[in-house]
Design an enzyme around this catalytic site. Structure first.
Site, PDB file in Angstrom:
ATOM      1  N   LYS B 151      16.871  -2.667  11.044  1.00  0.00           N
ATOM      2  CA  LYS B 151      16.372  -4.016  10.772  1.00  0.00           C
ATOM      3  C   LYS B 151      17.144  -4.632   9.619  1.00  0.00           C
ATOM      4  O   LYS B 151      17.317  -4.015   8.573  1.00  0.00           O
ATOM      5  CB  LYS B 151      14.893  -3.971  10.373  1.00  0.00           C
ATOM      6  CG  LYS B 151      13.964  -3.873  11.549  1.00  0.00           C
ATOM      7  CD  LYS B 151      12.551  -4.152  11.058  1.00  0.00           C
ATOM      8  CE  LYS B 151      11.524  -3.998  12.151  1.00  0.00           C
ATOM      9  NZ  LYS B 151      10.178  -4.303  11.646  1.00  0.00           N
ATOM     10  N   LYS B 234      10.585   8.199  10.317  1.00  0.00           N
ATOM     11  CA  LYS B 234      10.933   6.849  10.742  1.00  0.00           C
ATOM     12  C   LYS B 234      11.887   6.905  11.938  1.00  0.00           C
ATOM     13  O   LYS B 234      11.747   6.145  12.893  1.00  0.00           O
ATOM     14  CB  LYS B 234      11.564   6.050   9.596  1.00  0.00           C
ATOM     15  CG  LYS B 234      11.876   4.627  10.034  1.00  0.00           C
ATOM     16  CD  LYS B 234      11.896   3.624   8.931  1.00  0.00           C
ATOM     17  CE  LYS B 234      12.128   2.230   9.512  1.00  0.00           C
ATOM     18  NZ  LYS B 234      12.317   1.214   8.495  1.00  0.00           N
ATOM     19  N   HIS B 259       2.534  -7.982   2.913  1.00  0.00           N
ATOM     20  CA  HIS B 259       3.387  -9.169   2.961  1.00  0.00           C
ATOM     21  C   HIS B 259       2.633 -10.413   2.506  1.00  0.00           C
ATOM     22  O   HIS B 259       3.184 -11.272   1.824  1.00  0.00           O
ATOM     23  CB  HIS B 259       3.915  -9.393   4.394  1.00  0.00           C
ATOM     24  CG  HIS B 259       5.036  -8.475   4.761  1.00  0.00           C
ATOM     25  ND1 HIS B 259       5.430  -8.275   6.063  1.00  0.00           N
ATOM     26  CD2 HIS B 259       5.850  -7.700   4.000  1.00  0.00           C
ATOM     27  CE1 HIS B 259       6.446  -7.420   6.095  1.00  0.00           C
ATOM     28  NE2 HIS B 259       6.707  -7.044   4.856  1.00  0.00           N
ATOM     29  N   HIS B 274       7.456  -5.044  -3.490  1.00  0.00           N
ATOM     30  CA  HIS B 274       7.102  -4.735  -2.108  1.00  0.00           C
ATOM     31  C   HIS B 274       6.252  -3.466  -1.969  1.00  0.00           C
ATOM     32  O   HIS B 274       5.200  -3.474  -1.332  1.00  0.00           O
ATOM     33  CB  HIS B 274       8.385  -4.623  -1.266  1.00  0.00           C
ATOM     34  CG  HIS B 274       8.156  -4.235   0.153  1.00  0.00           C
ATOM     35  ND1 HIS B 274       7.570  -5.079   1.075  1.00  0.00           N
ATOM     36  CD2 HIS B 274       8.399  -3.067   0.829  1.00  0.00           C
ATOM     37  CE1 HIS B 274       7.477  -4.465   2.249  1.00  0.00           C
ATOM     38  NE2 HIS B 274       7.973  -3.251   2.122  1.00  0.00           N
TER      39      HIS B 274
END
Lengths: 376, 376
Positions: B151, B234, B259, B274
């Site tokens: 990503k 992952k 988020h 984050h």
């Protein structure tokens, strides 16, 4: 069920696994776009990207059709022309698509020629890392070239199409009636790409075009046939090599010279449009192959004769205005993205329908050839 | 053969067919990056993207190593921080990469945390429709999260990561010594993502972390182990669902709330980073699941206790400054890209290691829950 709408004249299925899609080819498709889209896509929102030439003619019909079938659509009309393929316009498009809250199953619809398709497709490929994409190509060039293969992109100061993604459309509606509003020059430019498919590996199709080109220009069944054969030809290559690591490079026949000439004329469409650059480029590729003793000079002459007959330019002499020095042309070729480790890659040919990838062409040969062929 | 360089402590292979790649995990990898890259990539040019925090510490060592192994490299140092993930900086990076004449087999190298990785990866994904990409993540968060999965993305005024592509790296060098220069707060933030893998579907790993977290923070074998297990976890999910159409959504555990909180604090890292948002988000996801009678409240308490023990924030009350009205928080959740046809998608859980995707959560339930949990 709506039994009154006629079935599309032709359908080319592009079998790319989970990215497979249909290309419908026929008259009146814009007017029934809504039904074709809802039959295939889950989302009920759409963001249309179009340009100032196309919008006045087709945008209303498209929006009406979407509304009729329950698709909530917004549209963005951009200036027409190659300059629109810029990072600035990409930012405008993505902002509009996000404002419209297009989600992954909703669609970005490109209504226009190759410029709009490349730009809108790039936006569709990067918004939320990919939303659905519907192409409604309104030029012959876009119908037979950019509608198949998933290449999207914009230009930068370094060159053409240097930023982009591979993003396959979910549906292509090639409305053949839309081509009736093209200028002769635009239609001819698209025809160069049609002829290219014959030159790559379909000698019989090239012969058919030599005999039937007037009918293709006139419209009707021969036109749909030529478009369908072209889409099928491109589909066959793309399916074999989706990410352009090998055979797909054949589609660049005429394009290495062509791109250099487009760069040399600063993408000024008054001097040269893409298809014209490709036409000259294909003739040069055949002549260069003959010079390298790879093909008979007769083949190059046959290609030149046919393209000249349909009214396409076939030599650099026909480009209005002065061209830059030959070294500059070579530089433009070297910056072309089909460069591997500094060597020059060209699509050359053993004759009509026998193109191949040559990836180690000495730049001295290219320089000498260009020197000979350029306007004196 | 260079027999003096020690073998990497751990290797995780991400088996994505023709996009397969290796993640090397161990100390000192930056200093031998050149050898690892030339062993795997054909190109001999590289464009390094880094930031002003990381460059003074690691850029010289990286460039020396590349030069030693015959890679011609240029570098671009950008401001550190989330604001760098913008379209403007993407334009700067792509321009630099094109100026460096990076071709398809050459590499863009991301040297830095998640921001640099996401931005440089996006650039690598769109220059020439994709050039090679090497990640050298220097934060724990980047090593266990963004280094796997392909990503990439940037933020827009509409939200975080709304533009991007999937572009797998060709090699990831997770240099564990680089983590020694992280602040405690940064390390903890990355640890939240490590814990997440336990919470999704590895209850034994979560128990192991409860016992061994001090060793993970201290460095050495336990740290490499935790990173390797995280990357493997992952990788398992990504391989099953590369384009995030199903199971991969589980990786968003804690992220929907997280988020929204990041947006609510305007991505101001002084208030919330984050990983801290994810920590609070994971606790909220467990509490929300308990409220919906999907899981025992004891599980939520256990998650909260562990994250609190390592020093992570676990409730909205710990975020400095005022939060916007609850309706605004909900709006931020709805704009999150994990939205399907207007319904709210959450990752909920039946308990530790038993997360699942719930894609039809009534927004009224969310609103009531947030109202209860937010600072009064």
């Amino acid at each position: 069920m709506n039994i009154s709408s006629p079935p599309p004249e032709r359908l080319v299925h592009v079998p790319l696994g989970e990215r497979a899609y249909d290309i419908l080819i026929g008259p009146g498709l814009i007017g029934r776009a809504g039904g074709e889209i809802t039959a295939r896509l889950k989302g009920r929102r759409a963001a249309i990207v179009t340009d100032a030439h196309v919008a006045p003619i087709y945008l209303e019909a498209l929006m009406d059709s979407l509304q009729t079938d329950g698709i909530e659509a917004v549209s963005l009309t951009l200036p027409a022309g190659e300059k629109t393929k810029s990072l600035e316009h990409l930012a405008t498009v993505t902002d509009m698509v996000l404002s419209a809250r297009i989600e992954r199953n909703d669609a970005v619809i490109a209504l226009g020629g190759g410029v709009i398709g490349d730009l809108a497709g790039f936006a569709a490929g990067i918004v939320r890392r990919g939303v659905r994409f519907v192409q409604i190509p309104t030029s012959l060039l876009a119908q037979v070239d950019s509608s198949v293969g998933g290449k999207t992109g914009i230009n930068t100061r370094h060159g053409k199409n240097l930023l982009g993604v591979f993003h396959q459309p979910d549906l292509v509606l090639a409305d053949t009636s839309a081509l009736d509003t093209l200028s002769e020059r635009e239609f001819r430019a698209g025809y160069a790409e049609v002829a290219k498919y014959g030159l790559i590996d379909k000698p019989d199709f090239f012969s058919w075009l030599e005999k039937n080109w007037r009918e293709v220009f006139a419209g009707g069944a021969a036109r749909a046939e030529a478009i369908a054969v072209s889409c099928q030809a491109k589909s066959d290559v793309v399916v074999e090599d989706e990410r352009e690591t090998g055979r797909r490079a054949l589609l660049n026949l005429g394009h290495t010279f062509g791109h250099a000439l487009e760069a040399a004329t600063e993408y000024d469409s008054r001097r040269l449009v893409h298809g014209e650059g490709v036409a000259i480029g294909m003739v040069l590729a055949h002549q260069f192959s003959a010079r390298l003793n790879l093909a008979s000079p007769d083949e190059a002459q046959r290609v030149e004769a046919h393209l000249k007959t349909v009214g396409l330019p076939t030599s650099m002499n026909e480009i209005p205005g002065a061209l830059p020095p030959t070294e500059k042309l070579l530089e433009a070729i070297a910056q072309d993205k089909k460069v591997k480790s500094g060597k020059l890659t060209f699509i050359l040919t053993h004759g009509i329908g026998q193109a191949f990838v040559a990836d180690d062409v000495p730049s001295s040969e290219v320089l000498g050839f260009l020197e000979e062929k350029r306007p004196k």
